[in-house]
Motif scaffolding. Structure first.
Motif, mmCIF file in Angstrom:
data_model
loop_
_atom_site.group_PDB
_atom_site.id
_atom_site.type_symbol
_atom_site.label_atom_id
_atom_site.label_comp_id
_atom_site.label_asym_id
_atom_site.label_seq_id
_atom_site.Cartn_x
_atom_site.Cartn_y
_atom_site.Cartn_z
ATOM 1 N N ARG A 63 0.829 -1.206 0.000
ATOM 2 C CA ARG A 63 0.000 0.000 0.000
ATOM 3 C C ARG A 63 0.863 1.255 0.000
ATOM 4 N NH1 ARG A 63 -2.080 3.431 4.182
ATOM 5 N NH2 ARG A 63 -4.037 4.444 3.560
ATOM 6 N N HIS A 64 1.837 1.306 0.893
ATOM 7 C CA HIS A 64 2.682 2.489 0.973
ATOM 8 C C HIS A 64 3.432 2.718 -0.337
ATOM 9 C CE1 HIS A 64 6.063 5.076 2.150
ATOM 10 N NE2 HIS A 64 5.251 5.532 3.090
ATOM 11 N N THR A 68 2.690 5.935 -2.752
ATOM 12 C CA THR A 68 3.825 6.812 -3.043
ATOM 13 C C THR A 68 4.068 6.896 -4.550
ATOM 14 O OG1 THR A 68 4.850 6.253 -0.915
ATOM 15 C CG2 THR A 68 6.278 7.177 -2.631
ATOM 16 N N ASN A 156 -2.017 3.780 9.832
ATOM 17 C CA ASN A 156 -1.970 4.371 8.499
ATOM 18 C C ASN A 156 -0.616 5.047 8.306
ATOM 19 O OD1 ASN A 156 -2.534 5.590 6.025
ATOM 20 N ND2 ASN A 156 -3.571 7.339 6.977
ATOM 21 N N ASP A 157 0.235 4.440 7.493
ATOM 22 C CA ASP A 157 1.589 4.962 7.308
ATOM 23 C C ASP A 157 1.711 5.847 6.067
ATOM 24 O OD1 ASP A 157 1.337 3.002 5.421
ATOM 25 O OD2 ASP A 157 3.121 1.870 5.986
ATOM 26 N N TYR A 158 0.558 6.310 5.563
ATOM 27 C CA TYR A 158 0.571 7.294 4.478
ATOM 28 C C TYR A 158 -0.359 8.432 4.912
ATOM 29 C CZ TYR A 158 1.061 9.079 -0.268
ATOM 30 O OH TYR A 158 1.378 9.858 -1.359
#
Length: 213
Positions: A63-64, A68, A156-158
């Motif tokens: 996902r990240h 990106t 959530n890393d975004y």
């Protein structure tokens, strides 16, 4: 593991078809080339200014990388102003993880091909706290076997794309014709579950290129 995003966008009045045309022409393949899967794109039947879509990833690392790659890539940079101009809110997003089998892989119409509907997808969203509805009861009311997903247990890393900070359970059910979805909504409305404050039922019409129909 699969990670899903259920994304609901509130748009400026009368601009939904403009966004859908742009999205289906420019944003589907561009996202899938970097590792995202655009599972479904929909018009909300009850709200003419809401666009709903589902995006999937293999895992949080994918996902990240995909987010990106897409939002930093040339396609989004070229068309983001036009897309953002249609939107009022884009942060109604649930980050989910399927329970059991997820969505089956389906084909998608080519750009400029396909058609709207006539199928329907119901998304039954529960955010009512600890008293989660019995899945067997929900399935009986829906009349079909749904895909079940719960809030993904990940950070959530975004952060450029926020997600709702709450626990949710979502049942996704597909119907060949609008009458099937209407009958399911009537059963839900006649049941006490349908009147719980934590329940939201989205009736969704697939766009021309939606894979989930």
């Amino acid at each position: 593991m699969t990670v899903l995003e259920l994304r609901q966008y509130t748009l400026h009045p009368g601009r939904r078809d403009e966004l859908i045309t742009l999205f289906e022409r420019e944003f589907v393949e561009a996202q899938e080339e970097v590792g995202a899967r655009v599972v479904g794109t929909f018009r909300d039947v009850t709200d003419p200014d809401r666009f709903v879509w589902i995006r999937a990833f293999d895992d949080m690392a994918s996902r990240h990388a995909a987010l990106t790659g897409f939002y930093g890539g040339p396609v989004w940079m070229r068309h983001r102003d036009a897309a953002n101009a249609t939107m009022i809110h884009f942060d109604d997003v649930l980050l989910l993880e399927p329970v059991g089998d997820g969505f089956s892989s389906t084909s998608r119409a080519a750009i400029g091909k396909g058609r709207r509907g006539p199928s329907r997808v119901l998304a039954v969203v529960w955010t009512g706290g600890a008293a989660e509805p019995d899945t067997a009861t929900v399935e009986r009311l829906l009349g079909v076997t749904p895909v079940l997903a719960r809030t993904a247990p990940y950070v959530n890393d975004y952060p450029a794309l926020p997600v709702r900070d709450e626990q949710a359970v979502v049942w996704f059910a597909s119907y060949t014709w609008p009458a099937g979805a209407a009958a399911a909504r009537e059963r839900l409305a006649a049941h006490p579950l349908g009147h719980e404050p934590g329940l939201e039922v989205l009736e969704l019409e697939p766009t021309a290129r939606s894979a989930l129909r």
